[in-house]
Structures are given as structure tokens and as C-alpha cells.
Write a protein that holds these residues in place. Structure first.
Motif, mmCIF file in Angstrom:
data_model
loop_
_atom_site.group_PDB
_atom_site.id
_atom_site.type_symbol
_atom_site.label_atom_id
_atom_site.label_comp_id
_atom_site.label_asym_id
_atom_site.label_seq_id
_atom_site.Cartn_x
_atom_site.Cartn_y
_atom_site.Cartn_z
ATOM 1 N N SER A 170 0.826 -1.210 0.000
ATOM 2 C CA SER A 170 0.000 0.000 0.000
ATOM 3 C C SER A 170 0.862 1.263 0.000
ATOM 4 N N LEU A 171 1.920 1.271 0.825
ATOM 5 C CA LEU A 171 2.786 2.447 0.891
ATOM 6 C C LEU A 171 3.543 2.651 -0.421
ATOM 7 N N LEU A 172 4.073 1.571 -0.975
ATOM 8 C CA LEU A 172 4.800 1.700 -2.242
ATOM 9 C C LEU A 172 3.871 2.117 -3.378
ATOM 10 N N LYS A 173 2.626 1.659 -3.317
ATOM 11 C CA LYS A 173 1.659 2.054 -4.340
ATOM 12 C C LYS A 173 1.394 3.557 -4.265
ATOM 13 N N ARG A 174 1.227 4.064 -3.050
ATOM 14 C CA ARG A 174 1.041 5.508 -2.898
ATOM 15 C C ARG A 174 2.267 6.282 -3.353
ATOM 16 N N LYS A 175 3.447 5.766 -3.015
ATOM 17 C CA LYS A 175 4.675 6.426 -3.446
ATOM 18 C C LYS A 175 4.776 6.444 -4.963
ATOM 19 N N SER A 176 4.442 5.335 -5.597
ATOM 20 C CA SER A 176 4.477 5.280 -7.057
ATOM 21 C C SER A 176 3.495 6.271 -7.674
ATOM 22 N N GLU A 177 2.316 6.380 -7.080
ATOM 23 C CA GLU A 177 1.332 7.323 -7.612
ATOM 24 C C GLU A 177 1.813 8.770 -7.451
ATOM 25 N N ALA A 178 2.409 9.084 -6.287
ATOM 26 C CA ALA A 178 2.919 10.446 -6.074
ATOM 27 C C ALA A 178 4.061 10.765 -7.040
ATOM 28 N N LEU A 179 4.969 9.811 -7.212
ATOM 29 C CA LEU A 179 6.086 10.041 -8.142
ATOM 30 C C LEU A 179 5.596 10.152 -9.583
ATOM 31 N N THR A 180 4.615 9.352 -9.946
ATOM 32 C CA THR A 180 4.077 9.420 -11.303
ATOM 33 C C THR A 180 3.406 10.762 -11.555
ATOM 34 N N LYS A 181 2.686 11.255 -10.539
ATOM 35 C CA LYS A 181 2.055 12.563 -10.682
ATOM 36 C C LYS A 181 3.094 13.659 -10.877
ATOM 37 N N ARG A 182 4.166 13.613 -10.063
ATOM 38 C CA ARG A 182 5.239 14.607 -10.216
ATOM 39 C C ARG A 182 5.956 14.424 -11.553
ATOM 40 N N PHE A 183 6.105 13.191 -11.997
ATOM 41 C CA PHE A 183 6.753 12.910 -13.273
ATOM 42 C C PHE A 183 5.967 13.523 -14.432
ATOM 43 N N ARG A 184 4.652 13.381 -14.395
ATOM 44 C CA ARG A 184 3.831 13.977 -15.450
ATOM 45 C C ARG A 184 3.902 15.501 -15.426
ATOM 46 N N GLU A 185 3.930 16.058 -14.218
ATOM 47 C CA GLU A 185 4.048 17.513 -14.109
ATOM 48 C C GLU A 185 5.381 17.991 -14.684
ATOM 49 N N ILE A 186 6.453 17.271 -14.364
ATOM 50 C CA ILE A 186 7.769 17.641 -14.893
ATOM 51 C C ILE A 186 7.802 17.484 -16.409
ATOM 52 N N THR A 187 7.166 16.445 -16.918
ATOM 53 C CA THR A 187 7.113 16.261 -18.368
ATOM 54 C C THR A 187 6.424 17.440 -19.054
ATOM 55 N N ARG A 188 5.320 17.889 -18.451
ATOM 56 C CA ARG A 188 4.616 19.052 -19.018
ATOM 57 C C ARG A 188 5.484 20.303 -18.951
ATOM 58 N N ARG A 189 6.177 20.495 -17.830
ATOM 59 C CA ARG A 189 7.038 21.678 -17.697
ATOM 60 C C ARG A 189 8.239 21.611 -18.641
ATOM 61 N N ILE A 190 8.750 20.409 -18.891
ATOM 62 C CA ILE A 190 9.861 20.270 -19.844
ATOM 63 C C ILE A 190 9.417 20.666 -21.241
ATOM 64 N N ASP A 191 8.214 20.226 -21.605
ATOM 65 C CA ASP A 191 7.695 20.602 -22.924
ATOM 66 C C ASP A 191 7.566 22.128 -23.045
ATOM 67 N N GLU A 192 7.020 22.757 -21.994
ATOM 68 C CA GLU A 192 6.897 24.214 -22.035
ATOM 69 C C GLU A 192 8.265 24.895 -22.060
ATOM 70 N N ALA A 193 9.231 24.366 -21.260
ATOM 71 C CA ALA A 193 10.559 24.969 -21.215
ATOM 72 C C ALA A 193 11.287 24.833 -22.555
ATOM 73 N N LYS A 194 11.110 23.707 -23.224
ATOM 74 C CA LYS A 194 11.764 23.533 -24.529
ATOM 75 C C LYS A 194 11.170 24.477 -25.563
ATOM 76 N N ARG A 195 9.864 24.635 -25.525
ATOM 77 C CA ARG A 195 9.250 25.597 -26.457
ATOM 78 C C ARG A 195 9.735 27.019 -26.160
ATOM 79 N N LYS A 196 9.785 27.351 -24.860
ATOM 80 C CA LYS A 196 10.267 28.673 -24.473
ATOM 81 C C LYS A 196 11.732 28.848 -24.849
ATOM 82 N N MET A 197 12.514 27.782 -24.681
ATOM 83 C CA MET A 197 13.932 27.846 -25.005
ATOM 84 C C MET A 197 14.143 28.108 -26.495
ATOM 85 N N GLY A 198 13.330 27.465 -27.314
ATOM 86 C CA GLY A 198 13.441 27.699 -28.765
ATOM 87 C C GLY A 198 13.166 29.142 -29.123
ATOM 88 N N ARG A 199 12.135 29.725 -28.523
ATOM 89 C CA ARG A 199 11.819 31.129 -28.809
ATOM 90 C C ARG A 199 12.918 32.061 -28.302
#
Length: 258
Positions: A32-61
Motif C-alpha cells: 500500500s505504501l509503495l503504491k502511494r509512493k508510485s502514484e505520487a512520483l508518477t504525478k510529479r513525473f507527469r508535471e515535470i514532463t509538461r514543464r519540460i515541454d513548455e521549457a523547450k518551447r520557451k527555449m526555442g523562442r
């Protein structure tokens, strides 16, 4: 699935059953604890993925704007001013600081850009001509480097989170599909063996009880037979006295002369 993982090699005792139940409870809690940890890390991972996409677009401009700004400086000054900047720069004005962010026990590095105030070593560059374009180009490249530092921080966190999530998911799957089913099979095996032992013990006790009853009945029959034999012995002399005729005269049986 649970039948394919087998069971652990343990002796079927009450103590082993208690240990296996404790192990199963711990495995379920850890899952149960590892499942919650995996869900929290996955949520942060998706957020970072979205921010990376925005940062790369911003970097190009930003790099596009910086390239045009450098072209304006080259046109305004009439040549390359890179050597002038290198000659006048004495200390770093743009610096990077590193810190850590804790996400469910995982330390992720974060880089922050720090611009030293009051430090302008090449402030006289472009004094003759193109000074405004030089200042604008410097500010544009500063913002571009800030975006680059942010992108580097996000990319580093992305790589680390990817590895950690893989490890956590492997542990979750191992507990869910191997450890818990194996422990449950072991508990079932111990319960089956203990039930079989209880049935054997009940059958043994029943056989012993039947034997005791038979022995007690045999002893009672033997005692009854002895008692009857003793009673028969006591009654035989009395019968003999009753059967013998009484001597009225108290004399011997002789010829009597009248």
C-alpha cells in the motif's frame, strides 16, 4: 497466478502460522505504501514532463530572439565583439545554485540561477556605437541562460524520477504477484496441515476413549463374574445342610429292639 509461485518451506506449526500472518500483513502494508509512493512520483513525473515541454518551447523562442539580437549587435557595431567581452569580464555575473527537493523520499536536484547585482564588467562595451543593442543582447542571453538552467533542472529530475519509478513499480509488482500470493499459499498449507493434525488427534483420542470404555466394560464384567462366583461358593454349604434329614433322637441309626 497464486498457484504458480509455490510456497515457502516452513514447518506447519502454530508459530509458523503466526509468523506468516505477520509477514502477510507487513507485505500488504508495504504494498500500500509503495503504491502511494508510485502514484505520487508518477504525478510529479507527469508535471515535470509538461514543464519540460513548455521549457523547450520557451527555449526555442528565446534562442531565436537571442540570435537575432546578436545579429543586431554585429550589424550595429560593425564586427564581432566577443573578444571585447572576454577581455573585460573579470568574474562570473551569472551563477547557478543547487538544492534538493524531497518528493516521497526521493531527493531531486533543483538548479536556480543567481545574477550578481552591481557587477557589470563590460558596461563600456559598445560605447562608441551599438551600446543599446549590446545591453539588449546581454539581457536576452541572460533570460535564455535562465531558461536553460530551468530546463537542465527539469531534465535531471525527469531522468532520476524515471529510474526511481521503474524501481518502485518493480517492487510493487513483486510484492503483489510473488510475495503476497506465496505467503497466502503458505498460510493455506499450514492451515491444511494443522486441520489434518487436529483430525488425526481427534481420531486418536476417539480410539483411546473407545479402548478405555472396552477395558472398563471388561473389568466390570470380570468383577461381576468374580462376585457371582463368590456368592455361589457361600450358598453351597447352606444348601447341603438343608438337604440332609434331621436326626430327631440325636442317636445313631442302629437297630432298635422293641
Amino acid at each position: 497466478m497464486s498457484g504458480a509461485v509455490g510456497r515457502e518451506a516452513v514447518f506447519p506449526t502454530r508459530q509458523s502460522l503466526g509468523l506468516m500472518k505477520s509477514k502477510l500483513k507487513g507485505a500488504e502494508t508495504g504494498h500500500s505504501l509503495l503504491k502511494r509512493k508510485s502514484e505520487a512520483l508518477t504525478k510529479r513525473f507527469r508535471e515535470i514532463t509538461r514543464r519540460i515541454d513548455e521549457a523547450k518551447r520557451k527555449m526555442g523562442r528565446m534562442m531565436q530572439i537571442a540570435a537575432f539580437s546578436l545579429a543586431e549587435v554585429t550589424y550595429a557595431v560593425g564586427g564581432d565583439i566577443g573578444y571585447q567581452v572576454q577581455e573585460s569580464a573579470k568574474q562570473a555575473r551569472f551563477r547557478v545554485q543547487a538544492k534538493q527537493d524531497n518528493v516521497s523520499g526521493v531527493l531531486l536536484p533543483q538548479f536556480e540561477s543567481v545574477i550578481a547585482t552591481g557587477s557589470n564588467d563590460f558596461g563600456l562595451t559598445g560605447l562608441g556605437k551599438g551600446g543599446q543593442q549590446v545591453q539588449r543582447c546581454r539581457e536576452t542571453y541572460s533570460r535564455a541562460v535562465e531558461t536553460l538552467v530551468e530546463l537542465a533542472s527539469l531534465q535531471t529530475a525527469f531522468v532520476m524520477l524515471d529510474e526511481v519509478i521503474k524501481v518502485v513499480n518493480r517492487r510493487v509488482n513483486a510484492i503483489e504477484h510473488i510475495i503476497i500470493p506465496r505467503t497466502e499459499n503458505t498460510i493455506k498449507y499450514i492451515n491444511t496441515e494443522l486441520d489434518e493434525l487436529d483430525r488425526e488427534e481427534f481420531y486418536r483420542l476417539k480410539k483411546v476413549s473407545n479402548k478405555k470404555q472396552r477395558d472398563s466394560a471388561a473389568q466390570d464384567a470380570e468383577m461381576l463374574a468374580k462376585r457371582q462366583a463368590e456368592d455361589n461358593k457361600e450358598n453351597e454349604p447352606a444348601k447341603a445342610v438343608i438337604d440332609q434329614p434331621a436326626d430327631i433322637l440325636g442317636q445313631e441309626d442302629e437297630d432298635v429292639i422293641f
